[in-house]
Scaffold this motif. Sequence first.
Motif, mmCIF file in Angstrom:
data_model
loop_
_atom_site.group_PDB
_atom_site.id
_atom_site.type_symbol
_atom_site.label_atom_id
_atom_site.label_comp_id
_atom_site.label_asym_id
_atom_site.label_seq_id
_atom_site.Cartn_x
_atom_site.Cartn_y
_atom_site.Cartn_z
ATOM 1 N N GLY A 138 -6.931 10.044 -5.973
ATOM 2 C CA GLY A 138 -7.967 9.017 -5.869
ATOM 3 C C GLY A 138 -7.572 7.674 -6.462
ATOM 4 O O GLY A 138 -8.357 6.737 -6.448
ATOM 5 N N LYS A 139 -6.343 7.567 -6.979
ATOM 6 C CA LYS A 139 -5.855 6.279 -7.509
ATOM 7 C C LYS A 139 -4.724 5.720 -6.658
ATOM 8 O O LYS A 139 -4.082 4.735 -7.013
ATOM 9 N N GLY A 140 -4.413 6.413 -5.572
ATOM 10 C CA GLY A 140 -3.403 5.946 -4.629
ATOM 11 C C GLY A 140 -3.821 6.428 -3.260
ATOM 12 O O GLY A 140 -4.984 6.783 -3.066
ATOM 13 N N ASP A 141 -2.887 6.468 -2.315
ATOM 14 C CA ASP A 141 -3.249 6.959 -0.988
ATOM 15 C C ASP A 141 -2.048 7.652 -0.352
ATOM 16 O O ASP A 141 -1.472 7.139 0.596
ATOM 17 N N PHE A 144 2.997 5.108 -1.246
ATOM 18 C CA PHE A 144 3.337 3.701 -1.015
ATOM 19 C C PHE A 144 4.832 3.570 -1.286
ATOM 20 O O PHE A 144 5.347 4.162 -2.243
ATOM 21 N N ARG A 225 2.828 -8.951 9.931
ATOM 22 C CA ARG A 225 1.406 -9.212 9.654
ATOM 23 C C ARG A 225 1.032 -10.613 10.121
ATOM 24 O O ARG A 225 1.726 -11.568 9.801
ATOM 25 N N ARG A 337 -3.785 -2.886 6.383
ATOM 26 C CA ARG A 337 -2.757 -1.848 6.126
ATOM 27 C C ARG A 337 -1.953 -1.490 7.359
ATOM 28 O O ARG A 337 -1.807 -0.335 7.720
ATOM 29 N N VAL B 61 2.826 1.358 -12.828
ATOM 30 C CA VAL B 61 1.478 1.855 -12.521
ATOM 31 C C VAL B 61 0.713 2.120 -13.814
ATOM 32 O O VAL B 61 -0.210 2.926 -13.851
ATOM 33 N N ILE B 99 0.799 -4.312 -5.069
ATOM 34 C CA ILE B 99 -0.174 -3.565 -4.275
ATOM 35 C C ILE B 99 -1.506 -3.684 -5.004
ATOM 36 O O ILE B 99 -1.680 -3.150 -6.107
ATOM 37 N N LYS B 133 0.373 -6.685 -0.887
ATOM 38 C CA LYS B 133 -0.415 -5.856 0.018
ATOM 39 C C LYS B 133 -1.753 -5.559 -0.656
ATOM 40 O O LYS B 133 -1.837 -5.532 -1.885
ATOM 41 N N VAL B 134 -2.779 -5.316 0.161
ATOM 42 C CA VAL B 134 -4.091 -4.961 -0.368
ATOM 43 C C VAL B 134 -4.515 -3.628 0.245
ATOM 44 O O VAL B 134 -4.367 -3.428 1.459
ATOM 45 N N VAL B 135 -5.016 -2.717 -0.590
ATOM 46 C CA VAL B 135 -5.542 -1.442 -0.093
ATOM 47 C C VAL B 135 -7.036 -1.362 -0.421
ATOM 48 O O VAL B 135 -7.525 -2.054 -1.320
ATOM 49 N N GLU B 136 -7.747 -0.539 0.322
ATOM 50 C CA GLU B 136 -9.195 -0.437 0.159
ATOM 51 C C GLU B 136 -9.558 0.092 -1.229
ATOM 52 O O GLU B 136 -8.802 0.836 -1.842
ATOM 53 N N GLY B 138 -10.639 2.330 -4.027
ATOM 54 C CA GLY B 138 -10.486 3.781 -4.127
ATOM 55 C C GLY B 138 -9.177 4.302 -3.550
ATOM 56 O O GLY B 138 -8.921 5.500 -3.572
ATOM 57 N N LYS B 139 -8.329 3.389 -3.015
ATOM 58 C CA LYS B 139 -7.023 3.806 -2.491
ATOM 59 C C LYS B 139 -5.881 3.270 -3.355
ATOM 60 O O LYS B 139 -4.709 3.413 -2.999
ATOM 61 N N GLY B 140 -6.243 2.621 -4.435
ATOM 62 C CA GLY B 140 -5.250 2.111 -5.378
ATOM 63 C C GLY B 140 -5.897 2.136 -6.752
ATOM 64 O O GLY B 140 -6.904 2.825 -6.946
ATOM 65 N N ASP B 141 -5.348 1.365 -7.703
ATOM 66 C CA ASP B 141 -5.970 1.353 -9.024
ATOM 67 C C ASP B 141 -5.759 -0.009 -9.675
ATOM 68 O O ASP B 141 -4.988 -0.136 -10.619
ATOM 69 N N PHE B 144 -0.643 -2.399 -8.816
ATOM 70 C CA PHE B 144 0.663 -1.783 -9.043
ATOM 71 C C PHE B 144 1.709 -2.883 -8.779
ATOM 72 O O PHE B 144 1.564 -3.661 -7.835
#
Lengths: 339, 339
Positions: A138-141, A144, A225, A337, B61, B99, B133-136, B138-141, B144
Amino acid sequence: MALNLNGCVEMIHGGGGRASAELIRELFAQAFDNEWLNQGNDQAQFTLPAGQVVMATDSHVIAPLFFPGGDIGSLSVHGTLNDVAMSGAKPCYLAASFILEEGFPLADLKRIVDSMAKASREAGVPIVTGDTKVVERGKGDGVFITTTGVGVVPEGLYLSGDQARPGDKILISGSIGDHGVTILSLREGLGFEADIGSDSQNLALLVAAMLEAVPSIRCLRDPTRGGLGNTLNELAQQSGVGMQLEEAAIPVREPVRAACEFLGLDPLYVANEGKLIAICPAEHAEQLLAVMRAHPLGQQAAIIGTVQEDAQQFVQMRTQFGGQRMVDWLNGEQLPRIC
Amino acid sequence: MALNLNGCVEMIHGGGGRASAELIRELFAQAFDNEWLNQGNDQAQFTLPAGQVVMATDSHVIAPLFFPGGDIGSLSVHGTLNDVAMSGAKPCYLAASFILEEGFPLADLKRIVDSMAKASREAGVPIVTGDTKVVERGKGDGVFITTTGVGVVPEGLYLSGDQARPGDKILISGSIGDHGVTILSLREGLGFEADIGSDSQNLALLVAAMLEAVPSIRCLRDPTRGGLGNTLNELAQQSGVGMQLEEAAIPVREPVRAACEFLGLDPLYVANEGKLIAICPAEHAEQLLAVMRAHPLGQQAAIIGTVQEDAQQFVQMRTQFGGQRMVDWLNGEQLPRIC
């Protein structure tokens, strides 16, 4: 001891102890296997040929991780190699750093790492150093990947986004929008990706062929992008020029055009991962076009427009119906993304 | 247009369009400001002095992002500079890739970026290229940061983890455990960090002074994740040797010792971010120690043990009470997300 490939990434794999060493040895080192990585230090040592050194870095956060035409592994190799190559450099070495989410299947990680290894070997550019971190569920996906490349520019070349001059011709190496449409379609379950597939590929050999024939190229850039539209605005601003495009000349594959219409996307702003924009003096444009078309990665290459004087640095386009439209900076975001 | 520093990271900041360009221009480019970054291309071009080139990469991280003695920004600069420097190289250039998690406060990002810029300027090593980069949510913290450094090894030097030889002396540049205990105490709200603080610092100048006086140094390594204990096992395995340590000689600051006792941690396995291990021939050890102690970053340096022949590559330690114990590889994980 052996890594259990039916298992998952655990926090302990990022702890720097025995489990970390095992993951590195049995997964990364085995796949990437080369004399520099095998030095086994926290850094790699190598020699570079004389010349200007080039460095590029990119983090890859694409979702989903696997897609027609590639995966985050091959993409993370191609993406950074291409950024190095756009300077005219021959890419020489890569570094790769992983941020893994606890619970990510090790079998999927192996598939990704094997794909990176394959892309790196095909390009002849070894992955010589790296790092792995693990974050809680839940802190990454999933995963990466940040890759960094170094290369060397051949003596006497200087390519840069600020070198475009009025009168120069603008070329594209092939059809636009394939990568972005593939990812969006896959993400939304639309099925278009079956006929498309990402164009993710290493452009370094195409660049070398182009520069050998036409060393007068002013600049190269890969429209990732933001797509062709946004990248041309970047170049126009950097060089302080305007651009006039011909819509009819811009290659868009039929299934991409259809998908964009269905999705309400403008292919001009859809991401590419295996195409490049080249700007060169008008007198060399036809020769450059011929060289590009003769190369497997540039068969659909086209001259798509002309650089012109414009204090306002506008990118404009004559439409297929003969009208004139502005190709502005991308204001919103078409696809998150995407790489 | 201006970036609203009271705002947050939005998905659009990662889209490659106008918002991305704004973030790069007003936050990253302004803080890092240097001629290479200002080339404005997707890669940086520079010259390197002749010699072996070194590349190192690290993803950061760490949680929490801010801590006594530093933050993820300064850590991400020091961590990679130190990995480059441990080869004996002078670090020359850095790349940085971010990230970001949607919703992360831009004011915090600016604080982190300013801290990176300060660390990079103090080290004299510019950040010449990057990516965001940007993640939604809850998909990162939060954030990073992956940094990659390149440097050049002075002519005639070759340091590597496989160069330790029986009879060599093992030195440490200062007290161990400061960084890891600070982070854990802060995370758990224990309050020990008030007396401690991370030792995060750039070791490159210390390395240069050491190598100038004692070019016979066999290897250098910074004991980060896994701490002194695990790093010595790495070196013992790489060189195919054993090691005998003297516990009484290993510097541990009193508050770190107290915190470790309270937390049930062994300081040997707690992470450091500003210390190095050096191994050198016995006949140069006293001279090396003197040089280290004369340097601001090595005042607490100590000779902590001896390399010995050992087919089993054991790291052993004579305890303060005169007993003998094994210092094994770290099996569990003491602290997740420590760097």
